[in-house]
Enzyme design. Structure first.
Site, PDB file in Angstrom:
ATOM      1  N   GLN A  97       0.812  -1.211   0.000  1.00  0.00           N
ATOM      2  CA  GLN A  97       0.000   0.000   0.000  1.00  0.00           C
ATOM      3  C   GLN A  97       0.845   1.261   0.000  1.00  0.00           C
ATOM      4  O   GLN A  97       2.033   1.232   0.313  1.00  0.00           O
ATOM      5  CB  GLN A  97      -0.946   0.003   1.197  1.00  0.00           C
ATOM      6  CG  GLN A  97      -0.251  -0.170   2.530  1.00  0.00           C
ATOM      7  CD  GLN A  97      -1.232  -0.460   3.656  1.00  0.00           C
ATOM      8  OE1 GLN A  97      -1.545   0.413   4.459  1.00  0.00           O
ATOM      9  NE2 GLN A  97      -1.726  -1.702   3.700  1.00  0.00           N
ATOM     10  N   HIS A  99       0.229   5.561   1.106  1.00  0.00           N
ATOM     11  CA  HIS A  99      -0.639   6.571   1.704  1.00  0.00           C
ATOM     12  C   HIS A  99      -0.400   7.909   1.007  1.00  0.00           C
ATOM     13  O   HIS A  99       0.755   8.287   0.779  1.00  0.00           O
ATOM     14  CB  HIS A  99      -0.375   6.701   3.197  1.00  0.00           C
ATOM     15  CG  HIS A  99      -0.490   5.412   3.936  1.00  0.00           C
ATOM     16  ND1 HIS A  99      -1.611   4.604   3.859  1.00  0.00           N
ATOM     17  CD2 HIS A  99       0.371   4.775   4.777  1.00  0.00           C
ATOM     18  CE1 HIS A  99      -1.420   3.535   4.609  1.00  0.00           C
ATOM     19  NE2 HIS A  99      -0.236   3.608   5.170  1.00  0.00           N
ATOM     20  N   GLU A 134       3.693   7.108   9.162  1.00  0.00           N
ATOM     21  CA  GLU A 134       3.596   6.109  10.228  1.00  0.00           C
ATOM     22  C   GLU A 134       4.956   5.806  10.841  1.00  0.00           C
ATOM     23  O   GLU A 134       5.995   5.879  10.176  1.00  0.00           O
ATOM     24  CB  GLU A 134       3.051   4.778   9.683  1.00  0.00           C
ATOM     25  CG  GLU A 134       1.698   4.837   9.036  1.00  0.00           C
ATOM     26  CD  GLU A 134       1.308   3.497   8.428  1.00  0.00           C
ATOM     27  OE1 GLU A 134       2.109   2.540   8.498  1.00  0.00           O
ATOM     28  OE2 GLU A 134       0.215   3.402   7.863  1.00  0.00           O
ATOM     29  N   HIS A 261       4.753   0.106   0.823  1.00  0.00           N
ATOM     30  CA  HIS A 261       5.200  -0.711   1.947  1.00  0.00           C
ATOM     31  C   HIS A 261       4.173  -1.808   2.209  1.00  0.00           C
ATOM     32  O   HIS A 261       3.039  -1.750   1.729  1.00  0.00           O
ATOM     33  CB  HIS A 261       5.394   0.136   3.215  1.00  0.00           C
ATOM     34  CG  HIS A 261       4.148   0.813   3.685  1.00  0.00           C
ATOM     35  ND1 HIS A 261       3.714   2.015   3.172  1.00  0.00           N
ATOM     36  CD2 HIS A 261       3.217   0.446   4.610  1.00  0.00           C
ATOM     37  CE1 HIS A 261       2.581   2.372   3.766  1.00  0.00           C
ATOM     38  NE2 HIS A 261       2.250   1.428   4.637  1.00  0.00           N
ATOM     39  N   ARG A 280      -4.010   0.635  -2.508  1.00  0.00           N
ATOM     40  CA  ARG A 280      -3.415  -0.705  -2.513  1.00  0.00           C
ATOM     41  C   ARG A 280      -2.802  -1.062  -3.861  1.00  0.00           C
ATOM     42  O   ARG A 280      -3.285  -0.639  -4.905  1.00  0.00           O
ATOM     43  CB  ARG A 280      -4.466  -1.741  -2.122  1.00  0.00           C
ATOM     44  CG  ARG A 280      -4.985  -1.547  -0.693  1.00  0.00           C
ATOM     45  CD  ARG A 280      -6.075  -2.549  -0.337  1.00  0.00           C
ATOM     46  NE  ARG A 280      -6.508  -2.337   1.041  1.00  0.00           N
ATOM     47  CZ  ARG A 280      -7.449  -1.472   1.404  1.00  0.00           C
ATOM     48  NH1 ARG A 280      -8.065  -0.757   0.474  1.00  0.00           N
ATOM     49  NH2 ARG A 280      -7.771  -1.335   2.682  1.00  0.00           N
TER      50      ARG A 280
END
Length: 393
Positions: A97, A99, A134, A261, A280
């Site tokens: 995926q 972001h 993240e 990642h 995705r």
């Protein structure tokens, strides 16, 4: 005041049935896969607290008094808690995926709202208007893919395998490895039609790993493991493109927006900007919007040696250098310390026991338990007999 958190658990198929109970004493009487435990105020899974005698969602409590909970600068994050903390337990790979960055998330969210796509529609890309950088802190050995390998490594892997069905697609990259040719190759493989994809996967899985060098053999071994779950998925090519890393307990890494990642296996504490936006690329039965993913991907390589974060050591406290404003992250391992509060904080006891003293009141949390502390709190004393993860901003 200090408020105990009651946190929702997400029962995704890739989750573990025993990790939450074995590591965090969180019961699983129905033996369901427990994938994520969310600590925060995201509308898709807000924690609850006992507030004025009533169990109330944290998102509603913050909305009612943002300056009390978030501090004088609460408008910086649109009067929302800017971070989300999770315990993540993967027994199977999560999807590959990406972001989106903040600007793309805002535009995408607005666009899909205007198109009338429901928030819970499986083909919805943007669940909110925020980016999602993240950090993941490993509790157990934690296997993942993160960022593109260096050009030379990708070149070496593909040229060694010599897959006939995609030879023409490979020519531009093998002739001139750079960001543009990598983007072209990655996009071409991701968007192969069904018959071409099946042939390429057959060739990939037919390579004899025993005859290859260590780097190629280890990559093919991982691909073979992934193929047991996703035997014809185009995501099987991901280990040829992406760095593969295994964090050891106590190690952490950061995942930037626009970086492909995938988490493959392990248990960790995950901290992110307060978002649920996911684009995705493979290893999933869920919706894949290849053009949107490619438009939100940076094709810059990351050196494998640069993936692990180096914390700043303050004795009993390790502070991680987070390159965004949405959150800060500390690991506190034993000791007694006075902490000044300048934002909302979430404390998670990862192991052992933690006593939090505020004026004459003491709140004790044990393994797997967590609390939230409003920004209006001046400070507290932490007595740590174990390991605690502290998230703030």
């Amino acid at each position: 005041m200090i408020f105990r958190l009651n946190n929702p658990i997400k029962h995704y198929a890739w989750g573990c049935k025993r990790s939450f109970s074995d590591l965090f004493q969180i019961a699983n009487p129905e033996r369901q896969p427990q994938a994520e435990l969310w600590m925060g105020s995201h509308p898709n899974g807000s924690s609850t607290i006992i507030h004025e005698g009533t169990e109330t969602e944290l998102v509603d409590v913050i909305d009612a008094a943002p300056s009390h909970w978030l501090g004088v600068n609460h408008q910086q994050f649109n009067s929302k808690l800017p971070f989300l903390v999770k315990i993540l337990a993967a027994s199977q790979p999560l999807s590959i995926q990406v972001h989106p960055n903040k600007n793309a998330a805002e535009k995408g969210f607005e666009r899909e709202n205007a198109q009338g796509i429901a928030i819970d529609d499986p083909k919805r890309n943007y669940k909110d208007a925020n980016h999602k950088p993240e950090l993941v802190y490993a509790v157990t050995p934690y296997l993942a893919m993160n960022g593109f390998r260096e050009f030379q490594a990708i070149h070496r892997l593909f040229s060694t395998l010599a897959l006939p069905s995609i030879a023409k697609l490979l020519e531009p990259f093998l002739s001139a490895p750079n960001e543009d040719s990598l983007a072209q190759l990655f996009g071409a493989i991701l968007q192969l039609d069904e018959s071409a994809k099946q042939q390429a996967v057959i060739e990939l899985l037919s390579v004899d790993a025993s005859e290859e060098c260590t780097e190629v053999a280890e990559t093919l071994q991982l691909i073979a493991e992934l193929a047991k779950l996703y035997p014809s998925d185009v995501g099987l090519f991901a280990p040829l493109f992406l760095n593969v890393i295994e964090l050891q307990p106590g190690e952490a890494m950061f995942l930037y927006a626009e970086t492909p990642h995938a988490y493959l296996k392990g248990v960790g504490v995950e901290v992110m900007a307060n978002s649920d936006n996911v684009l995705r690329a493979g290893l999933t039965p869920k919706y894949i919007d290849a053009p949107e993913l490619l438009a939100n991907t940076q094709f810059k390589p990351i050196k494998a040696c640069d993936l692990r974060m180096t914390p700043i050591n303050h004795g009993d406290r390790l502070s991680y250098p987070i390159p965004v404003d949405d959150f800060k992250f500390d690991i506190i391992n034993g000791g007694v310390m006075d902490i000044e509060v300048s934002s909302a904080e979430i404390l998670l006891c990862v192991k052992g026991e933690v006593k939090i003293k505020l004026e004459q009141n003491i709140t004790t949390i044990k393994t797997g338990e967590s609390v939230v502390i409003p920004a209006s709190t001046s400070g507290y004393t932490l007595c740590c007999q174990g390991l605690v993860a502290r998230t703030y901003c």
